[in-house]
Design an enzyme around this catalytic site. Structure first.
Site, PDB file in Angstrom:
ATOM      1  CG  HIS A  37      -1.898  -1.080   1.310  1.00  0.00           C
ATOM      2  ND1 HIS A  37      -1.796  -2.120   2.200  1.00  0.00           N
ATOM      3  CD2 HIS A  37      -3.032  -1.306   0.602  1.00  0.00           C
ATOM      4  CE1 HIS A  37      -2.816  -2.942   2.040  1.00  0.00           C
ATOM      5  NE2 HIS A  37      -3.575  -2.477   1.079  1.00  0.00           N
ATOM      6  CB  SER A 186      -4.219  -7.374   4.106  1.00  0.00           C
ATOM      7  OG  SER A 186      -3.940  -6.105   3.571  1.00  0.00           O
TER       8      SER A 186
END
Ligand code: PAF
Length: 282
Positions: A37, A186
Site C-alpha cells: 500500500h 494483507s
C-alpha cells in the site's frame, strides 16, 4: 493528517484543492496496510499534489463464507503509517455512510468478471465496482491507483469507470514482493510459518510459466506442469492457473501480445492470488 468520516467535509477539502489546480490522487484500500500500500502512496505522491487514502472494509465484496468478519483491522497502526507517509487526508467512512438504508444499486461488469476469481467469488466484482464508483464520486480524484496483484479487479474497475464516463484515470501499480517472491497481501498474516515457507512457490511457478510462454511455447504444457508443481508443493486447491490476454482477459494459447499468467490457490485455509506479466520476445 486530516481524517474524514463524512462525505461533505471530505468533498469540501478535495474540491478546494482541485479549485487551486492541485491534482488529487486516491488510493482506495481496506486497511491492514503494508509496504505494498505504501508503494501505491509513493506512486500517488509522484503523480499528484494531494494524496487521499480511503480505508473501508467493504462488506458487499465478501461472500457469505468469506473472511469479512476476520479480515485484519488495525486503524490506529494504519493511520500512523499514512501520517508518516505524508498523506494529505485519510477517509474512513462507516458502513451506514456507504450503504444507507434503502441502498439498491449495483454495478455489474459483464465478460471480464466471468472467469478467474469471478467464477469462485460470485458477486465479488459487483461489490468492488460499486464501492470504487462511490469512493471516486465522494473524493473526486483525478487519478485512482490500484495494485496489479488484484489484476482482474484492476481490469474490471478500468472498464466500469470507462463505461460509465467517470472522469477519473485508473492506473495499476506493479506488485510489491517479499525477497522470496511472495506478493505482499494483507491476507499473508493468516499463513502459518509452514504455509509461509511454501507460499513463494506460487510466484516461482507463475514466473516459470511466463518464461516458457515468452520463449514461444504454447500455454497448455507449461500450465499443466505448473499446476502439478503447485499441488506437489502442498497447495491444497488450485482454483485456477490460466494464461489470459492482459487487457481483455480472454484465454490465450500462444502469446503474441501482452498477456498475464494468473492463479488462485489455497494453502490450508488461506486463499492466495498472484499474477505475472508475459511479454512476447521479438
Ligand atoms: O483491493 C482492495 O483493497 C479492495 O478491493 C478495494 C479496491 C479497496 C475496494 O474495496
Amino acid at each position: 493528517m486530516p481524517r474524514f468520516d463524512a462525505i461533505g467535509p471530505l468533498r469540501a477539502a478535495t474540491t478546494g484543492w482541485r479549485a487551486k489546480g492541485e491534482r488529487v490522487v486516491l488510493v482506495p484500500t481496506m486497511g491492514a496496510l503494508h509496504a505494498g500500500h505504501l508503494a501505491l502512496v509513493a506512486q500517488a505522491h509522484a503523480l499528484g499534489r494531494r494524496v487521499v487514502v480511503s480505508i473501508f472494509v467493504n462488506p458487499t465484496q465478501f461472500g457469505p463464507t468469506e473472511d469479512f468478519s476476520r479480515y485484519p483491522r488495525d486503524v490506529e497502526a494504519d493511520l500512523a503509517l499514512l501520517a508518516e507517509a505524508g498523506v494529505d487526508a485519510a477517509y474512513l467512512p462507516d458502513v451506514e455512510t456507504m450503504y444507507p438504508a434503502g441502498f439498491s444499486t449495483r454495478i455489474e461488469v459483464t465478460g471480464l468478471t466471468e472467469g478467474l476469481c469471478g467464477e469462485y467469488r460470485p458477486g465479488h466484482f459487483a461489490g468492488v465496482a460499486t464501492v470504487v464508483a462511490k469512493l471516486v464520486n465522494q473524493v473526486g480524484p483525478d487519478i485512482a491507483l490500484f495494485g496489479e496483484k488484484d489484476y482482474q479487479q484492476l481490469r474490471v474497475i478500468t472498464r466500469a469507470m470507462r463505461d460509465l464516463d467517470v472522469p477519473v484515470e485508473i492506473r495499476g501499480v506493479p506488485t510489491l514482493r517479499e525477497a522470496d517472491g511472495l506478493a505482499l497481501s494483507s491476507r499473508n498474516r493468516y499463513l502459518t510459518p509452514a504455509e509461509r515457507a511454501l507460499a513463494p512457490q506460487l510466484h516461482a511457478t507463475l514466473s516459470r510459466i511466463a518464461g516458457a510462454l515468452a520463449a514461444g511455447e504454447p500455454s497448455a504444457g507449461p500450465v499443466a506442469k505448473g499446476r502439478a508443481e503447485l499441488e506437489a508443493a502442498g497447495f491444497s486447491v488450485v482454483q485456477y492457473l490460466s494464461v489470459r490476454d492482459a487487457e481483455t482477459l480472454a484465454p490465450v494459447e500462444e502469446v503474441v501480445r501482452p498477456a498475464r499468467v494468473l492463479a488462485a490457490a489455497y494453502l490450508g485455509r488461506t486463499r492466495l492470488i498472484d499474477n505475472v506479466p508475459v511479454v512476447p520476445i521479438g
